[in-house]
Scaffold this active site. Structure first.
Site, PDB file in Angstrom:
ATOM      1  N   HIS A 114       0.853  -1.187   0.000  1.00 12.39           N
ATOM      2  CA  HIS A 114       0.000   0.000   0.000  1.00 12.39           C
ATOM      3  C   HIS A 114       0.884   1.231   0.000  1.00 12.39           C
ATOM      4  CE1 HIS A 114      -3.194   2.808   1.134  1.00 12.39           C
ATOM      5  NE2 HIS A 114      -4.045   1.872   0.771  1.00 12.39           N
ATOM      6  N   ASP A 163      -7.977  -5.372   0.049  1.00  5.06           N
ATOM      7  CA  ASP A 163      -8.444  -6.254  -1.037  1.00  5.06           C
ATOM      8  C   ASP A 163      -8.070  -7.707  -0.845  1.00  5.06           C
ATOM      9  OD1 ASP A 163      -7.580  -3.459  -2.854  1.00  5.06           O
ATOM     10  OD2 ASP A 163      -9.616  -4.250  -2.804  1.00  5.06           O
TER      11      ASP A 163
HETATM   12  C1  SDX Z   1      -6.250   0.068  -2.871  1.00  6.64           C
HETATM   13  O1  SDX Z   1      -4.415   4.602  -2.031  1.00  6.64           O
HETATM   14  C2  SDX Z   1      -5.381   3.984  -1.390  1.00  6.64           C
HETATM   15  O2  SDX Z   1      -5.767   4.359  -0.308  1.00  6.64           O
HETATM   16  C3  SDX Z   1      -5.959   2.774  -2.126  1.00  6.64           C
HETATM   17  C4  SDX Z   1      -6.984   1.932  -1.353  1.00  6.64           C
HETATM   18  C5  SDX Z   1      -8.256   2.708  -1.095  1.00  6.64           C
HETATM   19  O3  SDX Z   1      -8.991   2.333  -0.167  1.00  6.64           O
HETATM   20  O4  SDX Z   1      -8.568   3.645  -1.899  1.00  6.64           O
HETATM   21  O5  SDX Z   1      -6.437   1.489  -0.130  1.00  6.64           O
HETATM   22  C6  SDX Z   1      -7.415   0.717  -2.177  1.00  6.64           C
HETATM   23  O6  SDX Z   1      -5.978   0.409  -3.998  1.00  6.64           O
HETATM   24  C7  SDX Z   1      -5.401  -0.916  -2.117  1.00  6.64           C
HETATM   25  C8  SDX Z   1      -4.170  -1.427  -2.949  1.00  6.64           C
HETATM   26  C9  SDX Z   1      -4.677  -2.505  -3.902  1.00  6.64           C
HETATM   27  N1  SDX Z   1      -3.598  -2.875  -4.872  1.00  6.64           N
HETATM   28  C10 SDX Z   1      -2.974  -4.055  -4.769  1.00  6.64           C
HETATM   29  O7  SDX Z   1      -3.140  -4.868  -3.865  1.00  6.64           O
HETATM   30  C11 SDX Z   1      -2.009  -4.334  -5.933  1.00  6.64           C
HETATM   31  C12 SDX Z   1      -0.685  -4.879  -5.395  1.00  6.64           C
HETATM   32  N2  SDX Z   1       0.027  -3.808  -4.697  1.00  6.64           N
HETATM   33  C13 SDX Z   1       0.978  -3.030  -5.443  1.00  6.64           C
HETATM   34  O8  SDX Z   1       0.678  -2.829  -6.780  1.00  6.64           O
HETATM   35  C14 SDX Z   1       1.467  -1.808  -4.673  1.00  6.64           C
HETATM   36  O9  SDX Z   1       1.732  -2.222  -3.401  1.00  6.64           O
HETATM   37  C15 SDX Z   1       0.599  -0.565  -4.617  1.00  6.64           C
HETATM   38  C16 SDX Z   1       0.178  -0.108  -5.972  1.00  6.64           C
HETATM   39  C17 SDX Z   1      -0.617  -0.816  -3.789  1.00  6.64           C
HETATM   40  C18 SDX Z   1       1.424   0.541  -3.957  1.00  6.64           C
HETATM   41  O10 SDX Z   1       2.460   0.822  -4.838  1.00  6.64           O
HETATM   42  P1  SDX Z   1       3.570   1.930  -4.472  1.00  6.64           P
HETATM   43  O11 SDX Z   1       3.205   2.675  -3.253  1.00  6.64           O
HETATM   44  O12 SDX Z   1       3.857   2.709  -5.707  1.00  6.64           O
HETATM   45  O13 SDX Z   1       4.793   1.046  -4.032  1.00  6.64           O
HETATM   46  P2  SDX Z   1       5.940   0.639  -4.993  1.00  6.64           P
HETATM   47  O14 SDX Z   1       5.368   0.087  -6.255  1.00  6.64           O
HETATM   48  O15 SDX Z   1       6.891   1.769  -5.068  1.00  6.64           O
HETATM   49  O16 SDX Z   1       6.572  -0.580  -4.190  1.00  6.64           O
HETATM   50  C19 SDX Z   1       7.645  -0.392  -3.317  1.00  6.64           C
HETATM   51  C20 SDX Z   1       8.449  -1.679  -3.419  1.00  6.64           C
HETATM   52  C21 SDX Z   1       8.850  -2.034  -4.874  1.00  6.64           C
HETATM   53  O17 SDX Z   1      10.013  -2.825  -4.789  1.00  6.64           O
HETATM   54  P3  SDX Z   1      11.476  -2.096  -5.007  1.00  6.64           P
HETATM   55  O18 SDX Z   1      11.378  -1.283  -6.289  1.00  6.64           O
HETATM   56  O19 SDX Z   1      11.669  -1.249  -3.770  1.00  6.64           O
HETATM   57  O20 SDX Z   1      12.453  -3.242  -5.116  1.00  6.64           O
HETATM   58  O21 SDX Z   1       7.623  -2.782  -2.991  1.00  6.64           O
HETATM   59  C22 SDX Z   1       7.422  -3.680  -4.082  1.00  6.64           C
HETATM   60  C23 SDX Z   1       7.736  -2.919  -5.345  1.00  6.64           C
HETATM   61  O22 SDX Z   1       8.161  -3.802  -6.382  1.00  6.64           O
HETATM   62  N3  SDX Z   1       6.006  -4.088  -4.030  1.00  6.64           N
HETATM   63  C24 SDX Z   1       5.583  -5.327  -4.209  1.00  6.64           C
HETATM   64  C25 SDX Z   1       4.187  -5.265  -4.018  1.00  6.64           C
HETATM   65  N4  SDX Z   1       3.816  -4.011  -3.755  1.00  6.64           N
HETATM   66  C26 SDX Z   1       4.961  -3.291  -3.765  1.00  6.64           C
HETATM   67  N5  SDX Z   1       6.226  -6.468  -4.521  1.00  6.64           N
HETATM   68  C27 SDX Z   1       5.463  -7.575  -4.621  1.00  6.64           C
HETATM   69  N6  SDX Z   1       4.096  -7.607  -4.460  1.00  6.64           N
HETATM   70  C28 SDX Z   1       3.444  -6.472  -4.144  1.00  6.64           C
HETATM   71  N7  SDX Z   1       2.118  -6.492  -3.988  1.00  6.64           N
END
Ligand code: SDX
Length: 442
Positions: free
Chosen positions: A318, A376
């Site tokens: 998140h 989720d």
């Molecule tokens: C919702 O914003 C809100 O409030 C949203 C929400 C709401 O109520 O409105 O809470 C609802 O959208 C919840 C989130 C649902 N999405 C998912 O579950 C999809 C999976 N999660 C990811 O796509 C991700 O965690 C996000 C999109 C939710 C957040 O992305 P960020 O903040 O841009 O984080 P990032 O991509 O910069 O990740 C940081 C690191 C990265 O690794 P490095 O580059 O540091 O090596 O964490 C890794 C990412 O690759 N990472 C994950 C991961 N989420 C982040 N690696 C594996 N699996 C994951 N799910």
């Protein structure tokens, strides 16, 4: 700074000073304190004074507005709506009471709640011509495509409530959206399975009415299971609002141009659809089905960690929560209640999800990046157990988030300092050059 000066913390500092290196140009930027949470640096004069913009792709460290609606402490896993903890609202409140709270800032008196509920329940039907718009969609259209189209089409029917400068018309639009979005959502499902639409019933609560419209058929009576209605009520509350997430920011940005509320909410629905946002609940179920068995979890966890793979653990991570999403905890408990009520002794998907969570939360990659289950991760398992098709999961998220979008839109419209949203950029393209006629091109 001499070492006897009191050390101001970010919480108590009144300003920051920025100096352009190599020049004597600097400016003092005031800090605006929050009631709780981080202060913000008011950089509105930065470009005028120092000729520079700030850069924050994804707005991870940028406040786009002042708001009093929702507060999240991502480190502590705290979520407050108008100061009330989500755990207490999920336990004791109803979705329409939370909708009133989000819109008006205070819990309603009984009279206020009764009036609010009456107003919503007397807007639940949609215009009969709007009902015919469904016919324009393929039966196999994704229901989020239908939602986006139908809610946008509301602008074409409710001309008497499009003037956003008239508080009364704003209120009517809000009632129409809160009341009609569940009807449109349930009918999107009925249309997809070729069943007749079930008209809303004003004697049922919001959650009951939604489940009734989803499941009832004209040929026999249908009674909503009260345990499932309570679970639906709680799921709606958990999804109602969440600060300036992507879809809420979409609604605010659309609303800042003066677009009508139906168009703004349609834009929010479109934004929510993405798998990185509201589409994650549907993606979690697909991911669990793909993993298939506990023995396959390590392989998928490794894939999620591989920077070369675009596979991610859906329902994990998140932008704000760097701790367990408080909604996920409540969702997990609700999942157990629903499975027990439906006498589903072993749900392989739940076993798989809980094992996946356990493994991930002990894996250094996830621990280091503070990746925890979000709202989720468990919601889809509950909805599947309730007989709701996977393609409808994000639709339910949109039904609930409509009250948050409207509350945020209302707050923005009523903010005297509100102006059209127009971010800037850092330009990395070609410098100015002259047109080259075709004959002169290489
Ligand atoms: C919702 O914003 C809100 O409030 C949203 C929400 C709401 O109520 O409105 O809470 C609802 O959208 C919840 C989130 C649902 N999405 C998912 O579950 C999809 C999976 N999660 C990811 O796509 C991700 O965690 C996000 C999109 C939710 C957040 O992305 P960020 O903040 O841009 O984080 P990032 O991509 O910069 O990740 C940081 C690191 C990265 O690794 P490095 O580059 O540091 O090596 O964490 C890794 C990412 O690759 N990472 C994950 C991961 N989420 C982040 N690696 C594996 N699996 C994951 N799910």
């Amino acid at each position: 700074m001499n070492d006897t000066a009191p050390v101001a913390s970010a919480a108590t500092a009144q300003s920051i000073t920025i100096t352009l290196d190599g020049t004597n140009r600097s400016m003092t930027i005031p800090l605006i304190p929050g009631t709780i949470g981080p202060s913000v640096a008011d950089i509105r004069k930065l470009y005028g004074e120092l000729g520079i913009f700030t850069y924050d792709p994804g707005y991870g460290g940028t406040a786009a507005c002042e708001s009093k609606i929702t507060y999240i402490d991502g480190d502590e896993g705290i979520l407050l709506h108008r100061g009330y903890p989500i755990e207490q609202l999920a336990e004791h409140s109803s979705f329409l009471e939370v909708a009133y709270l989000l819109m008006h800032g205070e819990l309603p008196s009984q009279a206020e709640l009764t009036e609010f509920t009456y107003n919503v329940s007397h807007h639940t039907m949609i215009h009969e011509q709007l009902r015919r718009v469904f016919e324009g969609f393929r039966r196999d259209a994704h229901p989020m495509a239908v939602m986006t189209g139908m809610v946008g089409a509301m602008s074409a029917f409710y001309h008497d409530s499009l003037d956003i400068n008239d508080p009364r018309q704003r209120e009517i639009s809000a009632f129409r959206l809160i009341a009609k979005v569940p009807t449109i959502a349930a009918w999107a499902y009925k249309y997809s399975v070729g069943q007749p639409f079930t008209y809303p019933r004003n004697d049922l609560s919001y959650a009951e009415n939604f489940l009734y419209m989803m499941n009832a058929v004209p040929v026999e009576p249908y009674k909503v299971n009260p345990v499932l209605a309570q679970a639906m009520n709680r799921i709606f509350i958990l999804h109602a609002d969440h600060e300036q997430n992507a879809s809420t920011s979409t609604v605010r940005l659309s609303g800042s141009t003066g677009a009508n509320p139906f168009a703004c909410i349609a834009a929010g629905i479109a934004s929510l659809w993405g798998p990185a946002h509201g589409g994650a609940n549907e993606a979690v179920l697909k991911m669990l089905a793909e993993i298939g068995h506990v023995r396959n979890i390590p392989e998928y966890v490794e894939k999620a960690k591989d920077p070369k793979s675009n596979f991610r653990l859906m329902g994990f991570g998140h932008r704000v929560y760097k701790n367990y999403d408080p909604r996920a905890k409540i969702m997990q408990r609700t999942c157990r209640e629903v499975l027990d009520e439906l006498n589903i002794k072993d749900e392989p998907l739940l076993d798989l999800a809980m094992e996946l969570e356990k493994i991930a939360l002990h894996d250094d990659y996830f621990v280091k990046r503070k990746l925890y289950p979000n709202v989720d991760f468990y919601s889809g398992i509950i909805l599947k157990a309730m007989g709701i098709p996977t393609s409808m999961f994000t639709v339910l998220f949109a039904v609930a988030r409509t009250v948050g979008w409207i509350s945020q839109w209302k707050e923005m419209i009523e903010d005297p300092s509100q102006r059209i949203g127009r971010p800037r950029q850092v330009y990395k393209g070609a410098t100015q050059r002259d047109y080259v006629p075709m004959a002169g091109r290489g």
